[in-house]
Motif scaffolding. Structure first.
Motif, PDB file in Angstrom:
ATOM      1  N   ILE A 160      -3.355  -2.679   3.840  1.00  0.00           N
ATOM      2  CA  ILE A 160      -4.040  -2.603   5.136  1.00  0.00           C
ATOM      3  C   ILE A 160      -3.019  -2.560   6.274  1.00  0.00           C
ATOM      4  CG2 ILE A 160      -5.507  -3.902   6.733  1.00  0.00           C
ATOM      5  CD1 ILE A 160      -6.985  -4.945   4.175  1.00  0.00           C
ATOM      6  N   ILE A 161      -2.019  -3.413   6.206  1.00  0.00           N
ATOM      7  CA  ILE A 161      -1.007  -3.471   7.271  1.00  0.00           C
ATOM      8  C   ILE A 161      -0.244  -2.165   7.357  1.00  0.00           C
ATOM      9  CG2 ILE A 161       1.215  -4.547   7.854  1.00  0.00           C
ATOM     10  CD1 ILE A 161      -0.060  -7.213   7.111  1.00  0.00           C
ATOM     11  N   ARG A 162       0.141  -1.614   6.214  1.00  0.00           N
ATOM     12  CA  ARG A 162       0.880  -0.350   6.230  1.00  0.00           C
ATOM     13  C   ARG A 162       0.030   0.782   6.791  1.00  0.00           C
ATOM     14  NH1 ARG A 162       4.469  -0.293   0.653  1.00  0.00           N
ATOM     15  NH2 ARG A 162       5.575  -2.233   1.117  1.00  0.00           N
ATOM     16  N   SER A 163      -1.235   0.793   6.443  1.00  0.00           N
ATOM     17  CA  SER A 163      -2.126   1.833   6.950  1.00  0.00           C
ATOM     18  C   SER A 163      -2.252   1.737   8.468  1.00  0.00           C
ATOM     19  CB  SER A 163      -3.498   1.697   6.290  1.00  0.00           C
ATOM     20  OG  SER A 163      -4.414   2.552   6.875  1.00  0.00           O
ATOM     21  N   ARG A 164      -2.412   0.538   8.985  1.00  0.00           N
ATOM     22  CA  ARG A 164      -2.528   0.324  10.426  1.00  0.00           C
ATOM     23  C   ARG A 164      -1.232   0.708  11.133  1.00  0.00           C
ATOM     24  NH1 ARG A 164      -0.633  -3.548  13.452  1.00  0.00           N
ATOM     25  NH2 ARG A 164      -1.500  -3.881  15.505  1.00  0.00           N
ATOM     26  N   THR A 165      -0.111   0.265  10.592  1.00  0.00           N
ATOM     27  CA  THR A 165       1.190   0.591  11.185  1.00  0.00           C
ATOM     28  C   THR A 165       1.400   2.098  11.219  1.00  0.00           C
ATOM     29  OG1 THR A 165       2.156  -1.493  10.456  1.00  0.00           O
ATOM     30  CG2 THR A 165       3.688   0.296  10.910  1.00  0.00           C
ATOM     31  N   TRP A 166       1.070   2.762  10.114  1.00  0.00           N
ATOM     32  CA  TRP A 166       1.273   4.205  10.026  1.00  0.00           C
ATOM     33  C   TRP A 166       0.391   4.945  11.028  1.00  0.00           C
ATOM     34  CZ3 TRP A 166       5.328   6.385   8.216  1.00  0.00           C
ATOM     35  CH2 TRP A 166       5.334   7.757   7.940  1.00  0.00           C
ATOM     36  N   ALA A 180       1.068   6.908   4.518  1.00  0.00           N
ATOM     37  CA  ALA A 180       2.140   5.913   4.582  1.00  0.00           C
ATOM     38  C   ALA A 180       2.829   5.776   3.231  1.00  0.00           C
ATOM     39  CB  ALA A 180       1.567   4.566   5.030  1.00  0.00           C
ATOM     40  N   GLU A 181       2.044   5.701   2.176  1.00  0.00           N
ATOM     41  CA  GLU A 181       2.628   5.522   0.837  1.00  0.00           C
ATOM     42  C   GLU A 181       3.419   6.746   0.402  1.00  0.00           C
ATOM     43  OE1 GLU A 181       2.918   2.719  -0.925  1.00  0.00           O
ATOM     44  OE2 GLU A 181       1.936   1.785   0.792  1.00  0.00           O
ATOM     45  N   GLU A 182       2.933   7.935   0.733  1.00  0.00           N
ATOM     46  CA  GLU A 182       3.659   9.152   0.364  1.00  0.00           C
ATOM     47  C   GLU A 182       4.999   9.210   1.092  1.00  0.00           C
ATOM     48  OE1 GLU A 182      -0.243  12.011  -0.480  1.00  0.00           O
ATOM     49  OE2 GLU A 182       0.769  12.091   1.452  1.00  0.00           O
TER      50      GLU A 182
END
Length: 194
Positions: A160-166, A180-182
Motif C-alpha cells: 500500500i505504501i509503495r503504491s501511494r508513494t509511486w 512501482a513493483e515493475e
C-alpha cells in the motif's frame, strides 16, 4: 536530499524482537515514503526563474503544473539513490524475517511450556454438560507463527505504501508506465548486473 535507510544486522533475534522490527520499518517508511511530498519538493529549485512581483497580485489557489513538475533527471536520481535503496533494504528485511518465520525454531523458549500444556489438554476429561466451555483449549502460538502473521501484515502495508508513494511521484515526475513493483524490479536487476 534524504538518505536511504540503513540496513539493520539481520539475525533471527532481530526478527523475533517484533518491537525492533516494527520500529525499523516505521522509521524507514516515515523518512522516505511518508514524507514523499517534502522529499520531492526538496528536489525543486524555486528561485531558478527568479521572483515575479506580479505573482503576488493575484491569489493562486492551485500552483501551475509546470511549477510542480520536477525535472526527470532529478527524479531519476532521487529514485535510484534514495527511494529504491530504501525499498530494497525493507524488502531484504521482510524476506529474511519471512524465511526465519518459516524455518524450524530450536531456540524457542516457550516450546517446552507449549508441549506441557498440550499434553495436559489431551489428558483432561471434559464433561461439556456441566460446563459447555470447559472443552475449549487455546494452544499458545509459537513465535514463528506470530512472526509469520506479522510478516504478512507488513508486506500488505508495504504494498500500500509503495503504491501511494509511486502515485505521488507520478504526479510530479515524468514516469514510464511501469508500476512501482515493475520499476523497482528493473532497478534491482540493474543493481545485480553492476
Amino acid at each position: 536530499m534524504s538518505r536511504p535507510s540503513e540496513a539493520p544486522q539481520l539475525t533471527p533475534q532481530f526478527c523475533f524482537n517484533q518491537t525492533a522490527l516494527r520500529d525499523f520499518l516505521r522509521l524507514s517508511r516515515s523518512t522516505i515514503d511518508d514524507s514523499i511530498t517534502q522529499n520531492l519538493n526538496a528536489l525543486l529549485t524555486p528561485a531558478v526563474k527568479g521572483f515575479d512581483p506580479s505573482s503576488t497580485s493575484v491569489r493562486q489557489i492551485q500552483p501551475s503544473v509546470s511549477s510542480r513538475s520536477i525535472p526527470s533527471q532529478q527524479c531519476d536520481a532521487f529514485m535510484k539513490r534514495v527511494l529504491f535503496p530504501s525499498w530494497a533494504t525493507r524488502s531484504d528485511v521482510l524476506d529474511y524475517c519471512s524465511g526465519v518465520a518459516t524455518s524450524p525454531d530450536p531456540d524457542d523458549p516457550d516450546s517446552v511450556l507449549r508441549q506441557v500444556e498440550d499434553s495436559k489438554a489431551r489428558e483432561r476429561v471434559v464433561d461439556e454438560r456441566l460446563d459447555p466451555y470447559s472443552g475449549r483449549y487455546f494452544p499458545r502460538e509459537a513465535r514463528t507463527g506470530s512472526l509469520a502473521r506479522l510478516m504478512r501484515n507488513e508486506r500488505a502495508v508495504e504494498k500500500i505504501i509503495r503504491s501511494r508513494t509511486w502515485s505521488l511521484i507520478g504526479e510530479r515526475c515524468d514516469l514510464s508506465s511501469d508500476t512501482a513493483e515493475e520499476a523497482f524490479d528493473k532497478w534491482r536487476k540493474q543493481q545485480a548486473m553492476s
